[in-house]
Design a protein around this motif. Structure first.
Motif, PDB file in Angstrom:
ATOM      1  N   THR A  49      79.392  41.034  24.010  1.00 36.97           N
ATOM      2  CA  THR A  49      78.665  39.617  23.975  1.00 36.97           C
ATOM      3  C   THR A  49      77.938  39.088  25.362  1.00 36.97           C
ATOM      4  O   THR A  49      77.179  38.416  25.660  1.00 36.97           O
ATOM      5  N   VAL A  50      78.188  40.255  26.232  1.00 37.79           N
ATOM      6  CA  VAL A  50      77.435  39.740  27.832  1.00 37.79           C
ATOM      7  C   VAL A  50      76.644  40.720  27.801  1.00 37.79           C
ATOM      8  O   VAL A  50      76.625  42.082  27.605  1.00 37.79           O
ATOM      9  N   PHE A  51      75.195  40.111  27.924  1.00 32.49           N
ATOM     10  CA  PHE A  51      73.904  40.979  27.875  1.00 32.49           C
ATOM     11  C   PHE A  51      73.065  40.352  29.281  1.00 32.49           C
ATOM     12  O   PHE A  51      72.437  39.647  28.846  1.00 32.49           O
ATOM     13  N   PRO A  52      73.422  40.984  30.179  1.00 34.22           N
ATOM     14  CA  PRO A  52      72.743  40.519  31.374  1.00 34.22           C
ATOM     15  C   PRO A  52      71.201  40.799  31.485  1.00 34.22           C
ATOM     16  O   PRO A  52      70.668  41.826  31.008  1.00 34.22           O
ATOM     17  N   CYS A  53      70.388  39.712  31.900  1.00 28.01           N
ATOM     18  CA  CYS A  53      68.945  39.872  32.239  1.00 28.01           C
ATOM     19  C   CYS A  53      68.927  40.188  33.830  1.00 28.01           C
ATOM     20  O   CYS A  53      69.682  39.920  34.598  1.00 28.01           O
ATOM     21  N   PRO A  54      67.689  40.798  33.875  1.00 27.11           N
ATOM     22  CA  PRO A  54      67.312  41.016  35.313  1.00 27.11           C
ATOM     23  C   PRO A  54      67.469  40.007  36.426  1.00 27.11           C
ATOM     24  O   PRO A  54      67.812  40.302  37.536  1.00 27.11           O
ATOM     25  N   GLU A  55      67.150  38.764  35.916  1.00 26.67           N
ATOM     26  CA  GLU A  55      67.521  37.599  36.967  1.00 26.67           C
ATOM     27  C   GLU A  55      69.144  37.589  37.349  1.00 26.67           C
ATOM     28  O   GLU A  55      69.452  36.829  38.153  1.00 26.67           O
ATOM     29  N   THR A  56      69.771  38.103  36.486  1.00 30.71           N
ATOM     30  CA  THR A  56      71.243  37.991  36.851  1.00 30.71           C
ATOM     31  C   THR A  56      71.793  38.770  38.144  1.00 30.71           C
ATOM     32  O   THR A  56      72.663  38.127  38.779  1.00 30.71           O
ATOM     33  N   CYS A  57      71.053  39.938  38.590  1.00 31.12           N
ATOM     34  CA  CYS A  57      71.331  40.736  39.590  1.00 31.12           C
ATOM     35  C   CYS A  57      69.916  40.709  40.430  1.00 31.12           C
ATOM     36  O   CYS A  57      69.380  41.568  40.568  1.00 31.12           O
ATOM     37  N   PRO A  58      69.397  39.612  41.277  1.00 31.81           N
ATOM     38  CA  PRO A  58      68.383  39.754  41.880  1.00 31.81           C
ATOM     39  C   PRO A  58      68.186  40.754  43.086  1.00 31.81           C
ATOM     40  O   PRO A  58      67.034  41.102  43.467  1.00 31.81           O
ATOM     41  N   ARG A  59      69.386  41.235  43.501  1.00 31.44           N
ATOM     42  CA  ARG A  59      69.322  42.211  44.717  1.00 31.44           C
ATOM     43  C   ARG A  59      69.254  43.576  44.288  1.00 31.44           C
ATOM     44  O   ARG A  59      69.120  44.368  45.064  1.00 31.44           O
ATOM     45  N   ILE A  60      69.171  43.807  43.056  1.00 32.21           N
ATOM     46  CA  ILE A  60      69.321  45.488  42.390  1.00 32.21           C
ATOM     47  C   ILE A  60      68.321  45.211  41.095  1.00 32.21           C
ATOM     48  O   ILE A  60      68.347  44.343  40.423  1.00 32.21           O
ATOM     49  N   THR A  61      67.630  46.339  40.886  1.00 28.26           N
ATOM     50  CA  THR A  61      66.827  46.479  39.567  1.00 28.26           C
ATOM     51  C   THR A  61      67.938  46.572  38.594  1.00 28.26           C
ATOM     52  O   THR A  61      68.823  47.413  38.575  1.00 28.26           O
ATOM     53  N   LEU A  62      67.647  45.680  37.627  1.00 22.89           N
ATOM     54  CA  LEU A  62      68.836  45.800  36.359  1.00 22.89           C
ATOM     55  C   LEU A  62      68.014  46.072  34.961  1.00 22.89           C
ATOM     56  O   LEU A  62      67.066  45.152  34.693  1.00 22.89           O
ATOM     57  N   GLU A  63      68.627  47.143  34.253  1.00 26.26           N
ATOM     58  CA  GLU A  63      68.009  47.435  32.737  1.00 26.26           C
ATOM     59  C   GLU A  63      69.395  47.229  31.764  1.00 26.26           C
ATOM     60  O   GLU A  63      70.321  47.730  32.311  1.00 26.26           O
ATOM     61  N   THR A  64      69.344  46.392  30.788  1.00 30.99           N
ATOM     62  CA  THR A  64      70.215  46.516  29.864  1.00 30.99           C
ATOM     63  C   THR A  64      69.842  46.715  28.504  1.00 30.99           C
ATOM     64  O   THR A  64      68.667  46.449  28.187  1.00 30.99           O
ATOM     65  N   PHE A  65      70.565  47.199  27.826  1.00 34.81           N
ATOM     66  CA  PHE A  65      70.484  47.812  26.256  1.00 34.81           C
ATOM     67  C   PHE A  65      71.622  47.808  25.612  1.00 34.81           C
ATOM     68  O   PHE A  65      72.834  48.021  26.269  1.00 34.81           O
ATOM     69  N   ARG A  66      71.791  47.734  24.351  1.00 32.49           N
ATOM     70  CA  ARG A  66      72.818  47.722  23.501  1.00 32.49           C
ATOM     71  C   ARG A  66      73.272  49.337  22.995  1.00 32.49           C
ATOM     72  O   ARG A  66      74.090  49.836  23.519  1.00 32.49           O
ATOM     73  N   PHE A  67      72.239  49.863  22.439  1.00 34.78           N
ATOM     74  CA  PHE A  67      72.428  51.190  21.726  1.00 34.78           C
ATOM     75  C   PHE A  67      71.125  51.889  21.871  1.00 34.78           C
ATOM     76  O   PHE A  67      69.991  51.344  21.903  1.00 34.78           O
ATOM     77  N   LYS A  68      71.301  53.327  21.953  1.00 31.74           N
ATOM     78  CA  LYS A  68      70.143  54.241  21.769  1.00 31.74           C
ATOM     79  C   LYS A  68      70.752  55.233  20.975  1.00 31.74           C
ATOM     80  O   LYS A  68      71.647  55.589  20.966  1.00 31.74           O
ATOM     81  N   ASP A  69      69.401  56.031  20.406  1.00 33.12           N
ATOM     82  CA  ASP A  69      70.051  57.308  19.907  1.00 33.12           C
ATOM     83  C   ASP A  69      70.676  58.365  20.597  1.00 33.12           C
ATOM     84  O   ASP A  69      71.589  59.074  20.316  1.00 33.12           O
ATOM     85  N   SER A  70      70.264  58.184  21.678  1.00 30.19           N
ATOM     86  CA  SER A  70      71.012  59.024  22.873  1.00 30.19           C
ATOM     87  C   SER A  70      70.708  58.581  24.094  1.00 30.19           C
ATOM     88  O   SER A  70      69.815  57.984  24.396  1.00 30.19           O
ATOM     89  N   ILE A  71      72.076  58.586  24.868  1.00 26.95           N
ATOM     90  CA  ILE A  71      71.965  58.127  26.320  1.00 26.95           C
ATOM     91  C   ILE A  71      71.976  59.253  27.206  1.00 26.95           C
ATOM     92  O   ILE A  71      71.850  59.209  28.445  1.00 26.95           O
ATOM     93  N   ALA A  72      71.540  60.438  26.775  1.00 26.59           N
ATOM     94  CA  ALA A  72      71.558  61.777  27.543  1.00 26.59           C
ATOM     95  C   ALA A  72      70.559  61.438  28.730  1.00 26.59           C
ATOM     96  O   ALA A  72      70.661  61.947  29.907  1.00 26.59           O
ATOM     97  N   GLU A  73      69.132  61.045  28.517  1.00 25.40           N
ATOM     98  CA  GLU A  73      68.384  60.858  29.460  1.00 25.40           C
ATOM     99  C   GLU A  73      68.747  59.901  30.486  1.00 25.40           C
ATOM    100  O   GLU A  73      68.460  60.243  31.889  1.00 25.40           O
ATOM    101  N   ASP A  74      69.272  58.982  30.131  1.00 21.25           N
ATOM    102  CA  ASP A  74      70.165  57.715  31.098  1.00 21.25           C
ATOM    103  C   ASP A  74      70.873  58.562  32.176  1.00 21.25           C
ATOM    104  O   ASP A  74      71.016  58.210  33.326  1.00 21.25           O
TER     105      ASP A  74
END
Length: 180
Positions: free
Chosen positions: A61-86
Motif C-alpha cells: 500500500t506504500v507507493f512513494p512518489c519522487p517528492e518523497t525523497c527530494p535528495r535522491i532520484t526515485l522511481e517506483t513501480f508495482r510489477f513488470k514482466d521482468s525486473i532483470a534490466e533493473d
C-alpha cells in the motif's frame, strides 16, 4: 580466483550507475519500503555515493512518489514482466528474502542486501538469508537494522553465487525448508 571475484565485486561501483534497486517480489512488504525511503536510510545511501533509488513495491500500500525523497532520484513501480534490466543496471540490490528474488539477484552478479521480514511466522526466510550469508553471497538485516547496515556494510567481502546449478539450489532450499 577468489581475489579476482572479490575485485570484481569491489569495482562494480565504477562500472554501473550508482543505483539501488529494491524489490519485494509479488508480496507486500510495506515496512521495507517505508524504511528504505526514511530520511536516515536515504542519507546513508547518499553518503555511500548512491544517487538513484528504484523501488518495486509489489502489492504493498506504500507507493512513494519522487517528492518523497527530494535528495535522491526515485522511481517506483508495482510489477513488470521482468525486473532483470533493473537488476542489471543496479549497483546494489536490496531485496526481501524470498527465494526467487534472492536467486534472481544473485544470478545477476550484483551485491545483495536481503531484508528479512521478521514479522512472518515460521520464518524460513531467515534460514535462507543466514545460509547464503555464511557462504559470503549476501548481507542481511531486518527493517529495524537496515539503516545501520547501509551505513556499515562492506560489499567487498561478497563472493559471486555460482549460476547454472539450479538443482543444487533446489536441494539447498529443500533442506532449509525441511522438505528433505
Amino acid at each position: 580466483m577468489t581475489c579476482r571475484r572479490r575485485h570484481c565485486m569491489r569495482s562494480m561501483k565504477m562500472t554501473y550507475a550508482d543505483t539501488v534497486f529494491v524489490t519485494v517480489g509479488t508480496t507486500s512488504f510495506n515496512e521495507l519500503i517505508e524504511t528504505i525511503i526514511s530520511p536516515e536510510a536515504v542519507e546513508a545511501l547518499i553518503s555511500r555515493g548512491y544517487e538513484k533509488l528504484v523501488l518495486q513495491v509489489g502489492r504493498g500500500t506504500v507507493f512513494p512518489c519522487p517528492e518523497t525523497c527530494p535528495r535522491i532520484t526515485l522511481e517506483t513501480f508495482r510489477f513488470k514482466d521482468s525486473i532483470a534490466e533493473d537488476m542489471s543496471k543496479a549497483h546494489l540490490i536490496v531485496s526481501h528474502a524470498g527465494a526467487g528474488s534472492c536467486l534472481e539477484a544473485l544470478g545477476a552478479g550484483k551485491p545483495l542486501l536481503v531484508v528479512v521480514n521478521d514479522k512472518l511466522m515460521n520464518n524460513h526466510q531467515l534460514e535462507l538469508a543466514r545460509q547464503l550469508h555464511s557462504d559470503s553471497h549476501l548481507l542481511y538485516c531486518t527493517c529495524s537494522t537496515l539503516t545501520e547496515t547501509l551505513k556499515s556494510m562492506d560489499i567487498s567481502v561478497l563472493l559471486p553465487f555460482s549460476p547454472g546449478q539450479p538443482q543444487n539450489f533446489a536441494n539447498f532450499l529443500d533442506k532449509v525448508l525441511g522438505v528433505k
